[in-house]
Design an enzyme around this catalytic site. Structure first.
Site, short mmCIF file in Angstrom:
data_model
loop_
_atom_site.label_atom_id
_atom_site.label_comp_id
_atom_site.label_asym_id
_atom_site.label_seq_id
_atom_site.Cartn_x
_atom_site.Cartn_y
_atom_site.Cartn_z
N CYS A 2 -27.99 -4.26 -12.86
CA CYS A 2 -27.82 -3.41 -14.04
C CYS A 2 -26.62 -3.86 -14.85
O CYS A 2 -25.79 -4.64 -14.39
CB CYS A 2 -27.60 -1.96 -13.62
SG CYS A 2 -28.83 -1.30 -12.47
N ARG A 16 -26.19 2.45 -20.15
CA ARG A 16 -26.52 1.32 -19.29
C ARG A 16 -27.97 0.88 -19.42
O ARG A 16 -28.83 1.61 -19.94
CB ARG A 16 -26.26 1.72 -17.86
CG ARG A 16 -27.06 2.95 -17.37
CD ARG A 16 -28.25 2.63 -16.49
NE ARG A 16 -27.90 1.90 -15.32
CZ ARG A 16 -27.47 2.47 -14.17
NH1 ARG A 16 -27.42 3.78 -14.10
NH2 ARG A 16 -27.17 1.73 -13.14
N ASN A 79 -25.70 -1.45 -8.81
CA ASN A 79 -25.85 -2.16 -7.54
C ASN A 79 -24.64 -3.05 -7.26
O ASN A 79 -24.15 -3.76 -8.16
CB ASN A 79 -27.12 -3.01 -7.55
CG ASN A 79 -28.35 -2.18 -7.28
OD1 ASN A 79 -28.29 -1.14 -6.66
ND2 ASN A 79 -29.49 -2.64 -7.77
#
Length: 324
Positions: A2, A16, A79
């Site tokens: 991401c 995001r 992540n």
């Protein structure tokens, strides 16, 4: 993987790209002020700041991927595979599981300064939501209208980094990502003079030569550099919607297209959704991979003094407005 960014224009924005090789069935989730949070290790909380974000609900519990609260503080989990480390319950610390972290922090803190005080006594612990939903390896971007920080829990402890660029991707650790920007200090949004050799006439035949060397790959390091360059050089709009549009244009520089990044033998990563929060207005804007049309949900005007979660499905239908 991401990418998350902040952006300042006529307001302050936070959001995001969620890049995965599958969808969880995400939806807009609003947690009102009187929803009861039953923490795994801490006393239950009956009243708190209201939240709006994107996530899923399991057993009437909001599992947020990203969110903001009514005070204008935003937070997103990204992540951080192989580097994230969650420990054991420790006496004298606030032991919080990572799946509780976003509502725990946003339910209390009005700004990054208050968040820092809460983080001083935080212990992120390895407690799965359930056997079917184990913890993900994550680190977090936290931002208000004035500043942003990154939180990483590793084997060496809980690290809180000031984030002067307002960008976060994935591995490696944030301090390396920031240091790595030095390798790209020659990049320029304008065409640069010939410094190769004064004895050579090297005329340009197009624009964009100042950005030669900007990473074009989909790796976390490449996306961090590209998103930072785009965000820090992007022009600001003159009205809220033009700034929201500019925010999504910045995120588009690091979006993942289906088929370009295979996660395994059978599936590829893609940008499941992109979102943008107006921190002052309490508005969530979002796009999905299937529907590039802008959608919005607003925190103000909701029944915030209630105790029941409020949800809206992410709209994934492509809408074509044909005009003759």
């Amino acid at each position: 993987m991401c990418t998350a960014i902040t952006f300042t224009g006529t307001s302050n924005y936070f959001g995001r790209n969620l890049d995965l090789n599958y969808s969880y069935g995400e939806q807009v989730v609003i947690t009102p002020q009187n929803y009861k949070f039953n923490w795994r290790q801490l006393p239950s909380v009956k009243t708190h700041l209201a939240l709006i974000g994107v996530g899923i609900i399991v057993a009437d519990y909001p599992l947020y991927f990203d969110a903001i609260n009514e005070a204008g503080l935003g937070m997103a989990g990204l992540n951080f595979p192989g580097n994230a480390y969650y420990g054991k319950v420790t006496v004298g610390k606030n032991s919080v599981s990572p799946f509780e972290f976003i509502p725990w922090l946003l339910g209390q803190a009005h700004n990054v300064g208050e968040a820092r005080k809460l983080l001083a006594d935080l212990n992120l612990v390895k407690i799965n939501f359930s056997e079917q939903l184990p913890l993900a390896d994550l680190h977090w971007l936290i931002a208000d209208k004035d500043e942003s920080i990154v939180v990483e829990a590793t084997k060496t402890g809980l690290h809180i980094y000031d984030n002067p660029v307002g960008v976060l991707t994935n591995n490696p650790a944030f301090n390396y990502q920031l240091e790595n920007l030095k390798n790209y200090r020659q990049l320029n949004a304008r065409t640069t003079p010939n410094t190769f050799a004064s004895s050579l006439d090297l005329p340009v035949d197009a624009t964009g030569f100042g950005s030669i060397g900007l990473p074009g790959d989909l790796s976390p390091k490449g996306r961090f550099v590209r998103a930072s360059f785009a965000k820090l050089n992007a022009l600001k709009g003159t009205d809220p919607l033009s700034n929201v549009n500019q925010f999504f244009q910045i995120l588009a520089t690091v979006k993942q297209v289906k088929g370009l990044n295979w996660a395994d033998e059978h599936s590829c990563e893609y940008t499941v959704y992109s979102d943008c929060y107006d921190l002052q207005a309490g508005v969530l804007y979002y796009l999905t991979y299937e529907s590039p049309q802008l959608h919005a949900a607003k925190l103000q005007g909701q029944q915030l003094a209630t105790s029941q979660l409020i949800t809206y499905p992410l709209k994934n239908q492509v809408v074509v407005d044909w005009q003759n």
